[in-house]
Structures are given as structure tokens and as C-alpha cells.
Design an enzyme around this catalytic site. Sequence first.
Site, PDB file in Angstrom:
ATOM      1  N   ASP A 216       0.859  -1.191   0.000  1.00  0.00           N
ATOM      2  CA  ASP A 216       0.000   0.000   0.000  1.00  0.00           C
ATOM      3  C   ASP A 216       0.893   1.238   0.000  1.00  0.00           C
ATOM      4  O   ASP A 216       2.075   1.182   0.358  1.00  0.00           O
ATOM      5  CB  ASP A 216      -0.914   0.030   1.230  1.00  0.00           C
ATOM      6  CG  ASP A 216      -1.824   1.256   1.226  1.00  0.00           C
ATOM      7  OD1 ASP A 216      -2.474   1.509   0.195  1.00  0.00           O
ATOM      8  OD2 ASP A 216      -1.863   1.984   2.224  1.00  0.00           O
ATOM      9  N   SER A 217       0.285   2.366  -0.371  1.00  0.00           N
ATOM     10  CA  SER A 217       1.028   3.627  -0.361  1.00  0.00           C
ATOM     11  C   SER A 217       1.445   4.005   1.063  1.00  0.00           C
ATOM     12  O   SER A 217       2.390   4.760   1.237  1.00  0.00           O
ATOM     13  CB  SER A 217       0.151   4.732  -0.942  1.00  0.00           C
ATOM     14  OG  SER A 217      -1.049   4.826  -0.199  1.00  0.00           O
TER      15      SER A 217
ATOM     16  N   TYR B  46      -0.712   8.755  -2.396  1.00  0.00           N
ATOM     17  CA  TYR B  46      -0.711   8.573  -3.845  1.00  0.00           C
ATOM     18  C   TYR B  46      -1.889   9.291  -4.510  1.00  0.00           C
ATOM     19  O   TYR B  46      -1.859   9.554  -5.706  1.00  0.00           O
ATOM     20  CB  TYR B  46      -0.846   7.076  -4.180  1.00  0.00           C
ATOM     21  CG  TYR B  46       0.423   6.266  -4.085  1.00  0.00           C
ATOM     22  CD1 TYR B  46       1.567   6.761  -3.462  1.00  0.00           C
ATOM     23  CD2 TYR B  46       0.462   4.978  -4.627  1.00  0.00           C
ATOM     24  CE1 TYR B  46       2.711   5.977  -3.371  1.00  0.00           C
ATOM     25  CE2 TYR B  46       1.608   4.201  -4.544  1.00  0.00           C
ATOM     26  CZ  TYR B  46       2.726   4.694  -3.916  1.00  0.00           C
ATOM     27  OH  TYR B  46       3.845   3.920  -3.844  1.00  0.00           O
ATOM     28  N   GLY B  47      -2.952   9.547  -3.703  1.00  0.00           N
ATOM     29  CA  GLY B  47      -4.234  10.025  -4.247  1.00  0.00           C
ATOM     30  C   GLY B  47      -4.129  11.249  -5.131  1.00  0.00           C
ATOM     31  O   GLY B  47      -4.956  11.449  -6.006  1.00  0.00           O
TER      32      GLY B  47
ATOM     33  N   CYS C  41      -4.126  -1.279  -2.301  1.00  0.00           N
ATOM     34  CA  CYS C  41      -4.326   0.161  -2.447  1.00  0.00           C
ATOM     35  C   CYS C  41      -5.184   0.338  -3.690  1.00  0.00           C
ATOM     36  O   CYS C  41      -4.797  -0.114  -4.778  1.00  0.00           O
ATOM     37  CB  CYS C  41      -2.965   0.841  -2.628  1.00  0.00           C
ATOM     38  SG  CYS C  41      -3.070   2.603  -2.984  1.00  0.00           S
TER      39      CYS C  41
ATOM     40  N   THR D 213      -5.888   3.051  -5.272  1.00  0.00           N
ATOM     41  CA  THR D 213      -5.302   3.998  -6.218  1.00  0.00           C
ATOM     42  C   THR D 213      -4.263   3.282  -7.081  1.00  0.00           C
ATOM     43  O   THR D 213      -4.287   3.390  -8.319  1.00  0.00           O
ATOM     44  CB  THR D 213      -4.678   5.183  -5.450  1.00  0.00           C
ATOM     45  OG1 THR D 213      -5.644   5.675  -4.512  1.00  0.00           O
ATOM     46  CG2 THR D 213      -4.261   6.292  -6.375  1.00  0.00           C
TER      47      THR D 213
ATOM     48  N   CYS E 261     -11.278   3.034  -0.891  1.00  0.00           N
ATOM     49  CA  CYS E 261      -9.941   3.477  -0.463  1.00  0.00           C
ATOM     50  C   CYS E 261      -9.672   2.752   0.843  1.00  0.00           C
ATOM     51  O   CYS E 261     -10.562   2.647   1.701  1.00  0.00           O
ATOM     52  CB  CYS E 261      -9.926   4.988  -0.246  1.00  0.00           C
ATOM     53  SG  CYS E 261      -8.422   5.553   0.589  1.00  0.00           S
TER      54      CYS E 261
HETATM   55  N1  DGL Z   1      -4.398   3.504   0.023  1.00  0.00           N
HETATM   56  C1  DGL Z   1      -4.888   4.423  -0.965  1.00  0.00           C
HETATM   57  C2  DGL Z   1      -6.154   3.857  -1.625  1.00  0.00           C
HETATM   58  O1  DGL Z   1      -6.618   2.816  -1.287  1.00  0.00           O
HETATM   59  C3  DGL Z   1      -5.195   5.780  -0.414  1.00  0.00           C
HETATM   60  C4  DGL Z   1      -4.040   6.507   0.217  1.00  0.00           C
HETATM   61  C5  DGL Z   1      -3.253   7.416  -0.713  1.00  0.00           C
HETATM   62  O2  DGL Z   1      -3.813   8.345  -1.302  1.00  0.00           O
HETATM   63  O3  DGL Z   1      -2.045   7.163  -0.779  1.00  0.00           O
HETATM   64  O4  DGL Z   1      -6.675   4.465  -2.518  1.00  0.00           O
END
Ligand code: DGL
Length: 280
Positions: free
Chosen positions: A6-7, A38-39, A69, A71, A201
Site C-alpha cells: 500500500d502507499s 498517492y491520491g 491500495c 489507487t 480506499c
Molecule cells: N491507500 C490508498 C487507496 O486505497 C489511499 C491513500 C493514498 O492516497 O495514498 O486508494
Amino acid sequence: MIGVFDSGHGGLTVLHALTERLPREAFIYLGDHGNAPYGRRSESEIYDLTLAAVERLFAEGCLLVLLACNTASAIALRRLQQNWLPEVAPERRVLGVFVPMVEVLAGVSWRDGTSVPGKVSPDGMVAVFATQRTIHSGAYPFEVGLRAPRMRVVSQACPQLVAAIEAGEPEAVLRELVSGYVAEMLRQTEGRVPEAAVLGCTHYPLVAQLFAEALPGGVQLLDQPTIVADSLAEYLSRHDRFAAAPGDSGRRRFLTTGDPERVSAFASRFFGAPTSFEAA
Ligand code: DGL
């Protein structure tokens, strides 16, 4: 070990469900805290960072990596599966959290297009709440539309929510944000109430209760971590070569590109148990 990427912290909500559902499997988690969130990043940045993370987990010996994640899944999964993996590591697999959700929405298997139990009527309406980047990618309506063309997917970006959750903002602040996003979604539908809502998310399970309060009665809130855990269990039952070796059974490791001490202190909120991160 199965790699989970994940980010940042959000994927720990998915990892928590995976470890509950599959306690004997071995998991190594990589959080790209050094580059999160990352969003709001560009598509090419998200692709490059996701690729680097998958390579890192492959270097740890993972044969299977789950992009926990939305994103990263929305932007990078198809490209990694179709272009990169067949060239560099055809025997390994990369999966994404977004796929099981599309399957239960559309009632169609990603793999071979056969019917699977769906959670929304074929001509129903579903609201997807996610980061700006996931929403702008159009991946949810595109993939659902391919499989369930009569379903209406209403996409609602929640641009400030990840940062507010990460910052540990008080519940009143989070409640106001969530109510605002739900109200925006209902303006899009002109008051029509969706049959189900997807928290698309990995951070949002932490505020699921606030979504449940803000949404009109009767909207089914689909719990992504549970849906992903069920799907991975089913996948492993068909592919036992990815299951943990006896010596690794139940093993957990946590890697971060950020500061391990700071990350470990904050991460237990997401994982629901103490975690000890190492530098990636
Ligand atoms: N974990 C990211 C998602 O599921 C969201 C967090 C981010 O923006 O880095 O979209």
C-alpha cells in the site's frame, strides 16, 4: 510469503482482514510511506512507485503480491498484469483489491467471465467513494460497466479524507468531511438512493461508521477488506503453490520506505494490533 503493498497505512486494514481469514499464511507488508499519499500523484508517478514496490517484494521472494491500495490498483494493475509481468516474471502474480470489489458488484468473475454471487442488482445503482486519482482513472465504472452494463456507478471523490485520517483529526472534523462527500454524491443522483456504497480506499474502513451514519437508511455498505480476504482465500485454494511453506506459517513482516519508528507508532490504529516496521 505473500506480499501486500500500500502507499502507506491504509493497506493494513486489508492485511488485518487477511490475517484473520488466513492466519496460517505468511505476509510481508510494504508501506510506501516515504511517497504517500498517492491520491493526488500523477498516473505515471503512481505506476512507477507501484512497480518499484512490486519489484521490492519480489526481491524478498514473494511469488504473489496483492496491491492493497485502490489507487495503485486502479492505475497500475492492468498494465502490470498485461505488459510487465509476462515479460519479467511469468510465474509470479500481482493481484489488486479493486478486482474482488468489481466482481461482487458486477456478479461476474474477473478471470473467466462466469457468474459469481453479486451484491447489487444488475440494474441497480452503486456509489463509489475513493481518492481523487482512483475516481479520475474511471476504473470502477469502466470495469463494472464491461461486466454489468445496466448498473449505474456514481463516482464521488473524497480529496481531503486520507490526509485528515492520517493526521488523526478529531471525529467531528471527519464526520463533517464524510457528510459533505455523501451530500455531494446525493446531489449527483438528484436524491436517488443507491443500493450499495463502496468505500474504495483502504483508509475509509476507519471511518466506515461515519459513512453509515451519513448515508440514507438502507444503503448496503460493502466492506472491502472482508471481500478481498474471502477472494484471496478462494484464490489460494485454487493455487496452493502460493501458500506459506511450513517453516513460514503465520509469519508477519512490516517494511516501510518511511521512518520505521514513526510508522510503527501510528500503524496499530490501522492494523488493530501492535506492528514493528523495518526500513525497506
Ligand atoms: N491507500 C490508498 C487507496 O486505497 C489511499 C491513500 C493514498 O492516497 O495514498 O486508494
